[in-house]
Scaffold this motif. Sequence first.
Motif, mmCIF file in Angstrom:
data_model
loop_
_atom_site.group_PDB
_atom_site.id
_atom_site.type_symbol
_atom_site.label_atom_id
_atom_site.label_comp_id
_atom_site.label_asym_id
_atom_site.label_seq_id
_atom_site.Cartn_x
_atom_site.Cartn_y
_atom_site.Cartn_z
ATOM 1 N N VAL A 87 0.852 -1.195 0.000
ATOM 2 C CA VAL A 87 0.000 0.000 0.000
ATOM 3 C C VAL A 87 0.881 1.236 0.000
ATOM 4 C CG1 VAL A 87 -1.820 1.271 1.189
ATOM 5 C CG2 VAL A 87 -1.813 -1.231 1.261
ATOM 6 N N PHE A 88 0.697 2.066 -0.998
ATOM 7 C CA PHE A 88 1.391 3.350 -1.095
ATOM 8 C C PHE A 88 0.374 4.466 -0.871
ATOM 9 C CE2 PHE A 88 4.812 1.776 -4.344
ATOM 10 C CZ PHE A 88 5.329 0.936 -3.361
ATOM 11 N N CYS A 89 0.782 5.507 -0.193
ATOM 12 C CA CYS A 89 -0.088 6.664 0.033
ATOM 13 C C CYS A 89 0.473 7.864 -0.723
ATOM 14 C CB CYS A 89 -0.192 6.971 1.526
ATOM 15 S SG CYS A 89 -1.188 8.434 1.875
ATOM 16 N N ARG A 90 -0.413 8.602 -1.367
ATOM 17 C CA ARG A 90 -0.006 9.818 -2.064
ATOM 18 C C ARG A 90 -0.855 10.985 -1.575
ATOM 19 N NH1 ARG A 90 0.699 10.927 -8.620
ATOM 20 N NH2 ARG A 90 2.507 12.305 -8.374
ATOM 21 N N ILE A 91 -0.202 12.027 -1.101
ATOM 22 C CA ILE A 91 -0.885 13.202 -0.562
ATOM 23 C C ILE A 91 -1.011 14.259 -1.656
ATOM 24 C CG2 ILE A 91 -0.857 14.997 1.213
ATOM 25 C CD1 ILE A 91 1.078 13.133 2.810
ATOM 26 N N SER A 112 9.340 8.816 4.753
ATOM 27 C CA SER A 112 8.979 8.180 3.489
ATOM 28 C C SER A 112 7.979 7.040 3.634
ATOM 29 C CB SER A 112 10.237 7.648 2.794
ATOM 30 O OG SER A 112 10.859 6.653 3.589
ATOM 31 N N MET A 113 7.633 6.679 4.896
ATOM 32 C CA MET A 113 6.690 5.585 5.109
ATOM 33 C C MET A 113 5.584 5.934 6.102
ATOM 34 S SD MET A 113 9.402 2.386 5.246
ATOM 35 C CE MET A 113 8.159 1.101 5.178
ATOM 36 N N THR A 114 5.579 7.169 6.609
ATOM 37 C CA THR A 114 4.641 7.541 7.676
ATOM 38 C C THR A 114 4.024 8.900 7.389
ATOM 39 O OG1 THR A 114 6.198 6.451 9.182
ATOM 40 C CG2 THR A 114 4.372 7.680 10.195
ATOM 41 N N PHE A 145 -0.259 7.032 10.508
ATOM 42 C CA PHE A 145 -0.424 5.840 9.683
ATOM 43 C C PHE A 145 0.913 5.484 9.028
ATOM 44 C CE2 PHE A 145 -4.500 7.952 9.877
ATOM 45 C CZ PHE A 145 -5.416 6.923 10.042
ATOM 46 N N GLY A 146 1.170 4.193 8.929
ATOM 47 C CA GLY A 146 2.381 3.715 8.265
ATOM 48 C C GLY A 146 2.043 2.839 7.071
ATOM 49 N N PHE A 147 2.716 3.073 5.940
ATOM 50 C CA PHE A 147 2.492 2.291 4.723
ATOM 51 C C PHE A 147 3.838 1.905 4.117
ATOM 52 C CE2 PHE A 147 -1.305 5.075 5.073
ATOM 53 C CZ PHE A 147 -2.259 4.082 5.236
ATOM 54 N N ASP A 148 3.802 1.208 3.001
ATOM 55 C CA ASP A 148 5.037 0.791 2.335
ATOM 56 C C ASP A 148 5.792 1.979 1.761
ATOM 57 O OD1 ASP A 148 5.014 -2.297 2.340
ATOM 58 O OD2 ASP A 148 2.990 -1.764 1.719
ATOM 59 N N LEU A 391 -0.895 -4.017 -5.585
ATOM 60 C CA LEU A 391 -0.373 -2.708 -5.189
ATOM 61 C C LEU A 391 -1.532 -1.731 -5.143
ATOM 62 C CD1 LEU A 391 2.064 -0.901 -4.578
ATOM 63 C CD2 LEU A 391 2.416 -0.638 -7.037
ATOM 64 N N MET A 392 -1.732 -1.094 -3.992
ATOM 65 C CA MET A 392 -2.814 -0.121 -3.848
ATOM 66 C C MET A 392 -2.246 1.263 -3.576
ATOM 67 S SD MET A 392 -6.034 0.089 -1.164
ATOM 68 C CE MET A 392 -7.059 -1.093 -2.043
ATOM 69 N N PHE A 393 -2.697 2.240 -4.351
ATOM 70 C CA PHE A 393 -2.379 3.637 -4.089
ATOM 71 C C PHE A 393 -3.589 4.266 -3.410
ATOM 72 C CE2 PHE A 393 0.776 2.808 -7.312
ATOM 73 C CZ PHE A 393 1.845 3.611 -6.935
ATOM 74 N N VAL A 394 -3.423 4.696 -2.174
ATOM 75 C CA VAL A 394 -4.491 5.437 -1.510
ATOM 76 C C VAL A 394 -4.154 6.918 -1.643
ATOM 77 C CG1 VAL A 394 -3.379 5.110 0.759
ATOM 78 C CG2 VAL A 394 -5.765 5.838 0.636
#
Length: 418
Positions: A87-91, A112-114, A145-148, A391-394
Motif C-alpha cells: 500500500v502506497f499513500c499519495r498526498i 517516506s513511510m509515515t 499511519f504507516g504504509f510501504d 499494489l494499492m495507491f491510496v
Amino acid sequence: GLSEAELVDCERLVGRLVRASVANGVDVVRSVDRTSVDALRQAKDSLTVVIQEARLDGMPEEELMEAERIRRKIHNKIEDLKGSVRVFCRIRPMSRKERDEGEVPAVWAVDSMTLEVERELERNSTRSCSRQRQPSEPEVSTHQFGFDAVFNPGSQAEIFQDCRDLIQSVFDGYNATIFAYGQTGAGKTHTLLGSPEEPGLAPQLIREIFSLISRESDRFHHQVTAQMLELYRNELVDLLDDTVKKVSIRTDLERGVQMENALVVTCSNEGELSDVLQRGLMFRTTAATAMNSESSRSHLICTVTIVSVNRETGEEIWGKVQIVDLAGSERLKKSLAMGDRQKEAIDINRSLTALGDVIEALTQGHRAVPYRNHKLTQVLQDALGNSAKTLMFVNCAATRSNVDETLASLRYAARVKR
C-alpha cells in the motif's frame, strides 16, 4: 588457418565454457541469502547477464530454460519479500483555489513511510493531541499511519518506479493488480492517468510493456490483449462494445477468471493499447456530486493480458495486469448524494467493504477468502492472493475540510495492509 576438425573442437570448447558459466551463475543464485532483497536483486541481475551472454554465444534456448526458470523464481521472490500486498499513500497538495479560500493543511508526511493527520476535536472533548497548542488554536487529535511508501506528492516517475517490477512479473507468468483508491478529488485520476506532460501509472505501464516486448522480440512472440469493463451498481458493463450484452464471469481452469461476452482487443503497439484505454474512459459512468462535477460512480477495470511464446522452444507464458480505478469512496454525508446517486454510493461502499474483507483475509492467511461476496472480488479473484501481486495507491487530500474523508480512506488502506 585452423582445420575443420580444429574449428569443431574450438566450438565444443566454447560450448563447454558457456555451459560452465551458466551452471556457475545458477549455483551462485541458489546459494544466495533469500531473505535479503538486495542480495537477491544482485544475484538476479548477475544471472540475467550470464543468460544474455550465453545466448549471444549461441547456446540453445532449450539448454537455458532451467536458468531462465530460476531467474523468474528469484524475481518473484524479490516481489514477495516486498510484500504480496503493498500500500502506497499519495498526498495531494493544496490547490491555489483551496489556499485562496482559506483552507489549511491537516496532513503531513513524517517520513517516506509515515504520515500524520490532525483532526479538530469537538468542543469539550477530553481527547489529547500529540503536540502543544497555543490557547487561540483549536484542540486537535493526531492520527499516524504507516504504509510501504508515502509520497508528498512525489513525481509521476517516482510513483511508477515500483510498478515497473510488477510488469516484469506479468511477463514471467504472474498476475498483478494495481488499485487507485480514495475520495473524489483526492488525485486518483492524476495518479492513474496524469496528463500528456506528466503521464500517470497507466500510460507508463503501457510504455513499459512494449519496451519489454521490443527488448525480447528476437526470442519471444508476444500477444497483448485488453478489456475495459466498469462495475456499476453491481453490474458489469463492457466499455469497448456499445451493443447491449450481459457480461458474466466464468472461471477457466487454465486461464483463470474470464469475462463472457466482453470484447477482447488485440493491441500490437503502444498506441493501440493507449487508444483502448481512452475509448473505455469516454464511456465510464460519472455524475456530479458535492465533491466533484464529474465523480466516478463505477469501478473501472482495465485488464491487459500478455502471452509470450518462445520462438525456439514453443514454451508459452501467460500473465495479466489489472489496472483498477475504484469509485470515489466519500461518505454519503459529504457527497450530499440523493436518489440514484445515493443508491450508487451505497453500492460503492458495499463493494469496497467486500474488497477490504478479501485483502484482509489474504494478508492474515485465512483459509477461507470471501471472493464470492461481491462481483468486484469475483472479477479480481485470480489477481488477488496466491502468487499474484497487489499494489494499492491510496490518495488523500491535504486540507482540513476533507479530514474525515482522508481518515476514512487511510483507515481502509491500513486495514488492507494489516
